[in-house]
Design a protein around this motif. Structure first.
Motif, mmCIF file in Angstrom:
data_model
loop_
_atom_site.group_PDB
_atom_site.id
_atom_site.type_symbol
_atom_site.label_atom_id
_atom_site.label_comp_id
_atom_site.label_asym_id
_atom_site.label_seq_id
_atom_site.Cartn_x
_atom_site.Cartn_y
_atom_site.Cartn_z
ATOM 1 N N VAL A 1 15.910 -46.143 -22.481
ATOM 2 C CA VAL A 1 15.417 -47.404 -23.055
ATOM 3 C C VAL A 1 15.736 -48.558 -22.113
ATOM 4 C CG1 VAL A 1 15.604 -49.020 -24.987
ATOM 5 C CG2 VAL A 1 15.519 -46.556 -25.429
ATOM 6 N N ARG A 2 16.968 -48.622 -21.588
ATOM 7 C CA ARG A 2 17.329 -49.689 -20.647
ATOM 8 C C ARG A 2 16.386 -49.709 -19.447
ATOM 9 N NH1 ARG A 2 23.568 -48.150 -19.984
ATOM 10 N NH2 ARG A 2 24.468 -49.203 -21.779
ATOM 11 N N GLN A 3 16.205 -48.545 -18.836
ATOM 12 C CA GLN A 3 15.364 -48.481 -17.636
ATOM 13 C C GLN A 3 13.915 -48.849 -17.949
ATOM 14 O OE1 GLN A 3 16.122 -44.524 -16.110
ATOM 15 N NE2 GLN A 3 17.877 -45.228 -14.921
ATOM 16 N N GLY A 4 13.428 -48.435 -19.109
ATOM 17 C CA GLY A 4 12.067 -48.782 -19.500
ATOM 18 C C GLY A 4 11.875 -50.277 -19.657
ATOM 19 N N VAL A 5 12.884 -50.941 -20.208
ATOM 20 C CA VAL A 5 12.823 -52.396 -20.384
ATOM 21 C C VAL A 5 12.906 -53.098 -19.035
ATOM 22 C CG1 VAL A 5 14.048 -54.404 -21.308
ATOM 23 C CG2 VAL A 5 13.708 -52.392 -22.743
ATOM 24 N N LEU A 6 13.902 -52.721 -18.237
ATOM 25 C CA LEU A 6 14.116 -53.409 -16.963
ATOM 26 C C LEU A 6 12.981 -53.178 -15.976
ATOM 27 C CD1 LEU A 6 17.946 -52.845 -16.577
ATOM 28 C CD2 LEU A 6 16.768 -54.982 -17.112
#
Length: 117
Positions: A36-41
Motif C-alpha cells: 500500500v505504501r509503495q502504491g501511494v508513493l
C-alpha cells in the motif's frame, strides 16, 4: 446513540493489490503495508481510492483477520488510509500521504511504523 453505517455497496471499485507472492517468503502483514505504501508513493493508488474488503485482503495475502486489521491499523496511524465515515468496511487512500518529502517511507524497512523525517 451511535450512528449506524450503511453496508458497503456491491458496485464499489477498489484498488488492485498484488497479494502474497510466494517468492517473498511467508505471508506477513508487513508485505500488505509495504504494498500500500509503495502504491501511494509511486502514484499507482490515487488519493481517495478504495481498498478491497478485509475478507478479500485476507484471501489475497493469506493472512488472518487479526494480521489484516493490524496492518490496517498501522496504515491508519501513518495516515496512509482512513476509514470511510458513511459505509462499513471501507478504507480509502488518504489524499495527504506522500505529497511532501516529510512523508517518504524507508522502503528498505517494510516494518517501519512511521514515515521518515
Amino acid at each position: 446513540m451511535t450512528e449506524q453505517k450503511r453496508p458497503r455497496p456491491p458496485w464499489v471499485e477498489t484498488i488492485s493489490l498484488p497479494g502474497h507472492r510466494p517468492t517473498s517468503g511467508a505471508p506477513s502483514p508487513e508485505q500488505l503495508i509495504m504494498d500500500v505504501r509503495q502504491g501511494v508513493l509511486s502514484g499507482l493508488f490515487e488519493r481517495g481510492s478504495l481498498l478491497p474488503e478485509v475478507t478479500r485482503i485476507r484471501e489475497m495475502y493469506a493472512l488472518g483477520q487479526a494480521d489484516v486489521l493490524a496492518a490496517i491499523t498501522c496504515l491508519k496511524q501513518e495516515e496512509v488510509i482512513q476509514y470511510h465515515d458513511e459505509y462499513q468496511d471501507i478504507y480509502f487512500i488518504d489524499y495527504h500521504y506522500g505529497l511532501d518529502e516529510a512523508n517518504v517511507v524507508d522502503q528498505s524497512d517494510p516494518s517501519a511504523a512511521r514515515p521518515m523525517t
